[in-house]
Design a protein around this motif. Sequence first.
Motif, mmCIF file in Angstrom:
data_model
loop_
_atom_site.group_PDB
_atom_site.id
_atom_site.type_symbol
_atom_site.label_atom_id
_atom_site.label_comp_id
_atom_site.label_asym_id
_atom_site.label_seq_id
_atom_site.Cartn_x
_atom_site.Cartn_y
_atom_site.Cartn_z
ATOM 1 N N VAL A 53 -6.093 -9.608 -15.081
ATOM 2 C CA VAL A 53 -5.795 -10.372 -13.658
ATOM 3 C C VAL A 53 -6.065 -9.214 -12.698
ATOM 4 N N VAL A 54 -5.516 -8.068 -12.738
ATOM 5 C CA VAL A 54 -5.888 -7.114 -11.649
ATOM 6 C C VAL A 54 -7.202 -6.762 -11.581
ATOM 7 N N ARG A 55 -7.842 -6.547 -12.637
ATOM 8 C CA ARG A 55 -9.266 -6.263 -12.467
ATOM 9 C C ARG A 55 -9.984 -7.248 -12.233
ATOM 10 N N HIS A 56 -9.705 -8.433 -12.479
ATOM 11 C CA HIS A 56 -10.515 -9.669 -11.934
ATOM 12 C C HIS A 56 -10.400 -9.778 -10.307
ATOM 13 N N LEU A 57 -9.196 -9.505 -9.879
ATOM 14 C CA LEU A 57 -8.916 -9.301 -8.424
ATOM 15 C C LEU A 57 -9.622 -8.591 -7.607
ATOM 16 N N VAL A 58 -9.597 -7.115 -8.433
ATOM 17 C CA VAL A 58 -10.313 -6.165 -7.584
ATOM 18 C C VAL A 58 -11.824 -6.555 -7.680
ATOM 19 N N ASP A 59 -12.176 -7.157 -8.666
ATOM 20 C CA ASP A 59 -13.722 -7.590 -8.797
ATOM 21 C C ASP A 59 -14.295 -8.515 -7.577
ATOM 22 N N LEU A 60 -12.913 -9.328 -7.296
ATOM 23 C CA LEU A 60 -13.036 -10.361 -6.333
ATOM 24 C C LEU A 60 -12.857 -9.864 -4.910
ATOM 25 N N GLY A 61 -12.474 -8.619 -4.625
ATOM 26 C CA GLY A 61 -12.607 -7.935 -3.662
ATOM 27 C C GLY A 61 -11.027 -7.686 -3.169
ATOM 28 N N VAL A 62 -10.036 -8.230 -3.719
ATOM 29 C CA VAL A 62 -8.601 -8.031 -3.385
ATOM 30 C C VAL A 62 -8.147 -6.665 -3.475
ATOM 31 N N ARG A 63 -7.553 -6.064 -2.294
ATOM 32 C CA ARG A 63 -7.110 -4.527 -2.301
ATOM 33 C C ARG A 63 -5.804 -4.405 -2.013
ATOM 34 N N GLN A 64 -4.917 -5.596 -2.215
ATOM 35 C CA GLN A 64 -3.463 -5.573 -1.776
ATOM 36 C C GLN A 64 -2.666 -6.275 -2.820
ATOM 37 N N PHE A 65 -1.621 -5.812 -3.121
ATOM 38 C CA PHE A 65 -1.136 -6.386 -4.444
ATOM 39 C C PHE A 65 0.639 -6.406 -4.294
ATOM 40 N N VAL A 66 1.243 -7.222 -4.388
ATOM 41 C CA VAL A 66 2.727 -7.307 -4.385
ATOM 42 C C VAL A 66 3.230 -7.693 -5.833
ATOM 43 N N GLY A 71 9.436 -4.586 -13.437
ATOM 44 C CA GLY A 71 9.872 -3.856 -14.578
ATOM 45 C C GLY A 71 9.746 -2.190 -14.430
ATOM 46 N N LEU A 72 9.725 -1.880 -15.661
ATOM 47 C CA LEU A 72 9.501 -0.250 -15.752
ATOM 48 C C LEU A 72 8.114 0.088 -15.905
ATOM 49 N N PRO A 73 7.681 0.927 -15.195
ATOM 50 C CA PRO A 73 6.354 1.467 -15.469
ATOM 51 C C PRO A 73 5.869 1.615 -16.736
ATOM 52 N N THR A 74 4.831 1.395 -17.205
ATOM 53 C CA THR A 74 4.222 1.621 -18.595
ATOM 54 C C THR A 74 3.334 2.625 -18.787
ATOM 55 N N GLY A 75 2.652 3.129 -17.557
ATOM 56 C CA GLY A 75 1.475 4.150 -17.373
ATOM 57 C C GLY A 75 0.172 3.181 -17.026
ATOM 58 N N CYS A 76 0.363 1.860 -17.179
ATOM 59 C CA CYS A 76 -0.779 1.225 -17.199
ATOM 60 C C CYS A 76 -0.505 0.002 -16.095
ATOM 61 N N ASP A 77 -0.175 0.420 -14.873
ATOM 62 C CA ASP A 77 0.647 -0.401 -14.023
ATOM 63 C C ASP A 77 -0.503 -0.849 -12.932
ATOM 64 N N THR A 78 -0.070 -1.656 -12.079
ATOM 65 C CA THR A 78 -0.847 -2.462 -10.954
ATOM 66 C C THR A 78 -1.677 -1.249 -10.079
ATOM 67 N N HIS A 79 -1.279 -0.406 -9.734
ATOM 68 C CA HIS A 79 -1.596 0.900 -8.843
ATOM 69 C C HIS A 79 -2.452 1.588 -9.580
ATOM 70 N N ALA A 80 -2.589 1.574 -10.984
ATOM 71 C CA ALA A 80 -3.275 2.560 -11.631
ATOM 72 C C ALA A 80 -4.653 1.457 -12.185
ATOM 73 N N LEU A 81 -4.276 0.335 -12.191
ATOM 74 C CA LEU A 81 -5.399 -0.827 -12.581
ATOM 75 C C LEU A 81 -6.201 -1.096 -11.477
ATOM 76 N N ALA A 82 -5.526 -0.714 -10.155
ATOM 77 C CA ALA A 82 -6.290 -1.261 -8.798
ATOM 78 C C ALA A 82 -6.418 0.058 -7.904
ATOM 79 N N ARG A 83 -6.715 1.032 -8.324
ATOM 80 C CA ARG A 83 -6.877 2.233 -7.915
ATOM 81 C C ARG A 83 -7.622 1.991 -6.412
ATOM 82 N N GLY A 84 -7.054 2.699 -5.349
ATOM 83 C CA GLY A 84 -7.615 2.593 -3.963
ATOM 84 C C GLY A 84 -7.023 1.246 -3.282
ATOM 85 N N SER A 85 -6.170 0.606 -3.971
ATOM 86 C CA SER A 85 -5.686 -0.873 -3.438
ATOM 87 C C SER A 85 -4.113 -0.288 -2.945
ATOM 88 N N ARG A 86 -3.704 -1.029 -2.246
ATOM 89 C CA ARG A 86 -2.214 -0.997 -1.383
ATOM 90 C C ARG A 86 -1.428 -1.862 -2.715
#
Length: 253
Positions: A53-66, A71-86
């Motif tokens: 879903v995060v990659r899809h949203l980035v493809d759609l141009g979304v650059r901000q995520f709340v 939960g606990l970070p897993t190493g594959c979290d939103t900021h890593a999936l959407a690099r450069g996004s807030r």
Amino acid sequence: MRDEQPNVARMWDYHLGGDRACAADRRLADAVTAACPEVPLAARANRAFLGRVVRHLVDLGVRQFVDLGAGLPTGCDTHALARGSRVVYVDTDPLAVLHHRVAVVGNPDATVVQADLRDPELVLRHRDVRHYIDFARPVAVLALAVYHLVPDVEEPAAGAAVIYDHVAPGSYLAVTHGSADESPDRAARVGRLYADAGIALRPRSRAEIGAIFGRFELVGPGLVAVDRWHPAAPRTPRTPAGWYGGLGRKAGL
Ligand SMILES: C[S@@+](CC[C@H](N)C(=O)[O-])C[C@H]1O[C@@H](n2cnc3c(N)ncnc32)[C@H](O)[C@@H]1O
């Protein structure tokens, strides 16, 4: 004493194969898995949904995520999936907040806020949230595997309605949620195990989960089993029973 009270963030980490659970977490998580063997699979499928879903949203141009109930970070979290996004992570749990704070150290685009999503006004108006997120532009709000920890029947839908009113047109709400639709007996057993540990759990029916989206219009395949949602990425081996995910959009752009 850290060992006495099971903690949902650490239990989720354990279900995902992490190593941060203590004995009480492991005991309850093992009992949950014995009652409902699909839970670890659902946890992994849920994280795979996050990735898609995060990659899809980035493809759609979304650059901000709340990311609510991060939960606990897993190493594959939103900021890593959407690099450069807030990205703003939100959780009530001090441990989850602490771990995310460490995970985003040195990242000027990501932060973490300790807050309760049941007070969405407070979350959205929080100084740090407003510092990172420009609500005049589209934002994606993620509420994955968290609304079933909000027992009040109406609260998630009411909260999502507040989010809808706050965000710009072209914004999104992603939700995943456990349900008792497929196996009510197992869900009831899991609910009792959580209740005995003082944790309220409220699986909702697919219709109730759909109602959370309110005026957000469901896009893509709609509200479906999490691993059926845009399954372009490798599939998990089985569809976890009764674990739904969907993405809704605020129209207008
Ligand atoms: C099962 S974990 C889900 C983690 C992550 N969203 C995922 O999908 O992998 C649920 C998280 O929601 C948090 N949580 C529970 N109730 C919450 C609330 N009312 N407000 C904010 N966070 C909450 C818990 O502390 C926990 O970290």
